[in-house]
Design a protein around this motif. Structure first.
Motif, PDB file in Angstrom:
ATOM      1  N   ALA A 176      -2.591 -11.363   5.140  1.00  0.00           N
ATOM      2  CA  ALA A 176      -2.524 -12.824   5.132  1.00  0.00           C
ATOM      3  C   ALA A 176      -1.235 -13.318   5.787  1.00  0.00           C
ATOM      4  O   ALA A 176      -1.248 -14.272   6.569  1.00  0.00           O
ATOM      5  CB  ALA A 176      -2.620 -13.340   3.692  1.00  0.00           C
ATOM      6  N   LEU A 177      -0.124 -12.665   5.479  1.00  0.00           N
ATOM      7  CA  LEU A 177       1.163 -13.062   6.072  1.00  0.00           C
ATOM      8  C   LEU A 177       1.148 -12.883   7.587  1.00  0.00           C
ATOM      9  O   LEU A 177       1.619 -13.760   8.327  1.00  0.00           O
ATOM     10  CB  LEU A 177       2.293 -12.237   5.459  1.00  0.00           C
ATOM     11  CG  LEU A 177       2.673 -12.593   4.011  1.00  0.00           C
ATOM     12  CD1 LEU A 177       3.568 -11.508   3.414  1.00  0.00           C
ATOM     13  CD2 LEU A 177       3.373 -13.945   3.957  1.00  0.00           C
ATOM     14  N   VAL A 182       3.768 -16.071  -3.703  1.00  0.00           N
ATOM     15  CA  VAL A 182       3.735 -14.879  -2.853  1.00  0.00           C
ATOM     16  C   VAL A 182       4.052 -13.635  -3.668  1.00  0.00           C
ATOM     17  O   VAL A 182       3.410 -12.588  -3.508  1.00  0.00           O
ATOM     18  CB  VAL A 182       4.729 -15.033  -1.680  1.00  0.00           C
ATOM     19  CG1 VAL A 182       4.942 -13.700  -0.964  1.00  0.00           C
ATOM     20  CG2 VAL A 182       4.214 -16.070  -0.693  1.00  0.00           C
ATOM     21  N   SER A 183       5.023 -13.734  -4.562  1.00  0.00           N
ATOM     22  CA  SER A 183       5.375 -12.596  -5.414  1.00  0.00           C
ATOM     23  C   SER A 183       4.199 -12.195  -6.304  1.00  0.00           C
ATOM     24  O   SER A 183       3.912 -11.006  -6.483  1.00  0.00           O
ATOM     25  CB  SER A 183       6.589 -12.948  -6.280  1.00  0.00           C
ATOM     26  OG  SER A 183       6.933 -11.877  -7.120  1.00  0.00           O
ATOM     27  N   GLN A 184       3.499 -13.178  -6.854  1.00  0.00           N
ATOM     28  CA  GLN A 184       2.344 -12.900  -7.707  1.00  0.00           C
ATOM     29  C   GLN A 184       1.217 -12.268  -6.893  1.00  0.00           C
ATOM     30  O   GLN A 184       0.527 -11.360  -7.365  1.00  0.00           O
ATOM     31  CB  GLN A 184       1.882 -14.197  -8.371  1.00  0.00           C
ATOM     32  CG  GLN A 184       2.866 -14.739  -9.391  1.00  0.00           C
ATOM     33  CD  GLN A 184       2.486 -16.111  -9.901  1.00  0.00           C
ATOM     34  OE1 GLN A 184       1.714 -16.843  -9.278  1.00  0.00           O
ATOM     35  NE2 GLN A 184       3.030 -16.482 -11.050  1.00  0.00           N
ATOM     36  N   TRP A 185       1.029 -12.742  -5.673  1.00  0.00           N
ATOM     37  CA  TRP A 185       0.003 -12.186  -4.795  1.00  0.00           C
ATOM     38  C   TRP A 185       0.343 -10.732  -4.469  1.00  0.00           C
ATOM     39  O   TRP A 185      -0.516  -9.855  -4.443  1.00  0.00           O
ATOM     40  CB  TRP A 185      -0.086 -13.024  -3.523  1.00  0.00           C
ATOM     41  CG  TRP A 185      -1.304 -12.764  -2.678  1.00  0.00           C
ATOM     42  CD1 TRP A 185      -2.166 -11.719  -2.770  1.00  0.00           C
ATOM     43  CD2 TRP A 185      -1.787 -13.583  -1.600  1.00  0.00           C
ATOM     44  NE1 TRP A 185      -3.157 -11.821  -1.827  1.00  0.00           N
ATOM     45  CE2 TRP A 185      -2.956 -12.951  -1.088  1.00  0.00           C
ATOM     46  CE3 TRP A 185      -1.354 -14.763  -1.010  1.00  0.00           C
ATOM     47  CZ2 TRP A 185      -3.669 -13.480  -0.017  1.00  0.00           C
ATOM     48  CZ3 TRP A 185      -2.079 -15.298   0.057  1.00  0.00           C
ATOM     49  CH2 TRP A 185      -3.216 -14.662   0.535  1.00  0.00           C
ATOM     50  N   SER A 194       1.986  -8.629  -6.312  1.00  0.00           N
ATOM     51  CA  SER A 194       1.711  -7.809  -7.494  1.00  0.00           C
ATOM     52  C   SER A 194       0.228  -7.519  -7.636  1.00  0.00           C
ATOM     53  O   SER A 194      -0.161  -6.435  -8.080  1.00  0.00           O
ATOM     54  CB  SER A 194       2.231  -8.518  -8.753  1.00  0.00           C
ATOM     55  OG  SER A 194       3.632  -8.685  -8.700  1.00  0.00           O
ATOM     56  N   ALA A 195      -0.599  -8.492  -7.247  1.00  0.00           N
ATOM     57  CA  ALA A 195      -2.051  -8.318  -7.381  1.00  0.00           C
ATOM     58  C   ALA A 195      -2.627  -7.448  -6.270  1.00  0.00           C
ATOM     59  O   ALA A 195      -3.473  -6.585  -6.518  1.00  0.00           O
ATOM     60  CB  ALA A 195      -2.739  -9.681  -7.389  1.00  0.00           C
ATOM     61  N   SER A 196      -2.151  -7.670  -5.032  1.00  0.00           N
ATOM     62  CA  SER A 196      -2.679  -6.892  -3.903  1.00  0.00           C
ATOM     63  C   SER A 196      -1.718  -7.007  -2.724  1.00  0.00           C
ATOM     64  O   SER A 196      -1.809  -7.935  -1.921  1.00  0.00           O
ATOM     65  CB  SER A 196      -4.063  -7.398  -3.497  1.00  0.00           C
ATOM     66  OG  SER A 196      -4.530  -6.698  -2.363  1.00  0.00           O
TER      67      SER A 196
END
Length: 460
Positions: free
Chosen positions: A170-171, A156-159, A161-163
């Motif tokens: 999505a959440l 989730v953290s990586q997502w 950072s990406a967008s």
């Protein structure tokens, strides 16, 4: 200096340094790294194997000779002093670098603080939106993610950072799915594709290989307090525990002598004297199952792993007692499918005592332990897993050492201390012998056990 003069000077500096990038580029990139790392200008730079252009720039800027091909070792403070003697002296070094790279420059520490503020604002806004239609399970999950906790927190953290905006949508979609599940009655199930259609409009919206599907699985794991699944079977079981069915037809279990209780009342799932297979679809429609033949009101059900053993027991029973109903028997046909576990859930709920027999090999022992851990002493008994049962039938069949090592690790682990002592003793003996005993070798004893337990209900 007026604003207009300052703007003109910055423009001139940008044009000048960019036009001479062959001489300044590595120097400026080195200064950028220093500032990003330290939060200020300081220390030394090393520029290996100077080019002709770089040597000329440094010689003129620092008033010190630098030769092409040599390594330039430069104090950052000397660079600042050098620029202070040029026509760009009214511009600080940070402004010169920002003009050259065409973007604001912040230190890594400043960048981290900025990201933390943006992160906190993101989750605060999301929680406020979720609270408009409260769902404690969803809110708990969101709160955990905001603290970098819970299953899937890293993904989730990586997502984010990406967008961040894509993640937010999505959440909120997954939160809607959790709300839907939370409103379902106990014993009610929904197929994954139907849930996806109702929540997203796309039957494949929650397919488990998609990001959205994985996000839903993370939420469910948090709600059920489970770690992420390691394979498709575990994934399917976790979804089932949250009342979601992925595939309710291919997963099946074979039974005999067992009746089910559904919303229409007590009813036979087929003939008392026939074996029938139940797909998961049918199993979940029944609230409970119990044996047709009972001794003194005691609900005993026998479970075997091997289809040949299952059929052989029934063959003998039909030969000996052709007029009687079949004994209450379940066949898992290898590793426990979801249909098997769903049936066992309902047998346990009906107060049945399940007697499990499997192979005396690494996988067989682990299956027995899995069933016992799921239902405990109250509902599961190890059937013919005594040490004497093993030693009397040891078979000279080779098994790869790595498979035994998996069992050894389980036995030596602290988690095995809660297992029944007799089972642990049998596993320890098997680990010394490194030889299996398969169910077929115990067929006579297995049949006799069932016959003895039901003798008051059968006519000799």
């Amino acid at each position: 200096m007026t604003k207009n003069e300052d703007r003109q000077l910055r423009h001139q500096a940008d044009s000048y340094f960019r036009s001479r990038s062959q001489g300044y580029d590595r120097l400026f990139k080195g200064l950028l790294r220093k500032y990003r790392s330290l939060g200020h200008f300081g220390g030394k730079l090393t520029l290996p194997r100077l080019s002709l252009e770089e040597a000329d720039v440094l010689t003129g800027l620092l008033n010190k000779r630098f030769d092409p091909g040599s390594d330039g070792i430069i104090r950052v403070s000397d660079v600042e002093s050098g620029f202070a003697k040029t026509k760009y002296a009214q511009l600080d070094l940070l402004s010169i670098l920002e003009g050259y790279f065409g973007e604001p420059i912040v230190s890594k520490k400043e960048e981290q603080l900025l990201q933390e503020r943006e992160w906190d604002l993101f989750w605060a806004d999301l929680l406020e939106t979720v609270a408009e239609e409260p769902c404690s399970k969803a809110q708990g999950w969101i709160q955990a993610l905001a603290k970098h906790q819970g299953t899937g927190a890293l993904a989730v953290s990586q997502w984010w950072s990406a967008s961040a905006e894509e993640l937010r949508e999505a959440l909120l979609t997954v939160v809607r799915a959790v709300r839907h599940l939370d409103r379902m009655a106990d014993g009610e199930y929904i197929r994954l594709a139907v849930l996806a259609t109702q929540v997203t409009g796309n039957p494949h919206g929650f397919d488990m290989q998609t990001q959205l599907g994985k996000l839903l699985l993370y939420a469910i794991c948090y709600i059920l307090e489970k770690v992420g699944p390691s394979n498709a079977e575990e994934m399917t079981q976790i979804l089932y525990e949250c009342q979601i069915l992925r595939d309710d037809l291919s997963s099946q279990v074979a039974i005999s002598g067992i009746v089910g209780q559904n919303t229409r009342g007590r009813g036979y799932l087929g003939s008392e004297k026939e074996v029938y297979g139940l797909p998961l679809r049918t199993v979940v429609k029944y609230a409970g199952f119990e044996p047709y033949l009972m001794e003194g009101g005691v609900k005993r059900v026998w479970i075997v792993e091997n289809p040949a053993v299952f059929s052989s027991i029934l063959d003998r029973w039909e030969h000996d007692y052709p007029e009687e109903a079949l004994p209450p028997l379940v066949c898992s046909s290898g590793q426990f499918s979801l249909a098997v576990l769903a049936l066992c859930d309902r047998l346990a709920a009906a107060g049945c005592q399940m007697f499990y027999s499997g192979d005396y090999d690494p996988e067989g022992f682990q299956m027995a332990i899995r069933l016992w851990r799921r239902y405990g002493d109250e509902h599961v008994a190890f059937w013919r897993y005594q040490e004497e049962d093993y030693t009397s039938k040891v078979q000279e069949i080779p098994i790869e050492e790595r498979r035994w090592n998996q069992l050894r690790k389980l036995v030596e682990d602290e988690g095995s201390r809660d297992l029944p002592a007799d089972l642990v003793k049998t596993m320890q003996t098997a680990l010394r012998e490194l030889k299996p005993v398969y169910q077929e070798a115990l067929l006579d004893k297995l049949y006799l056990d069932i016959k003895t337990a039901l003798q008051a209900r059968i006519v000799e």
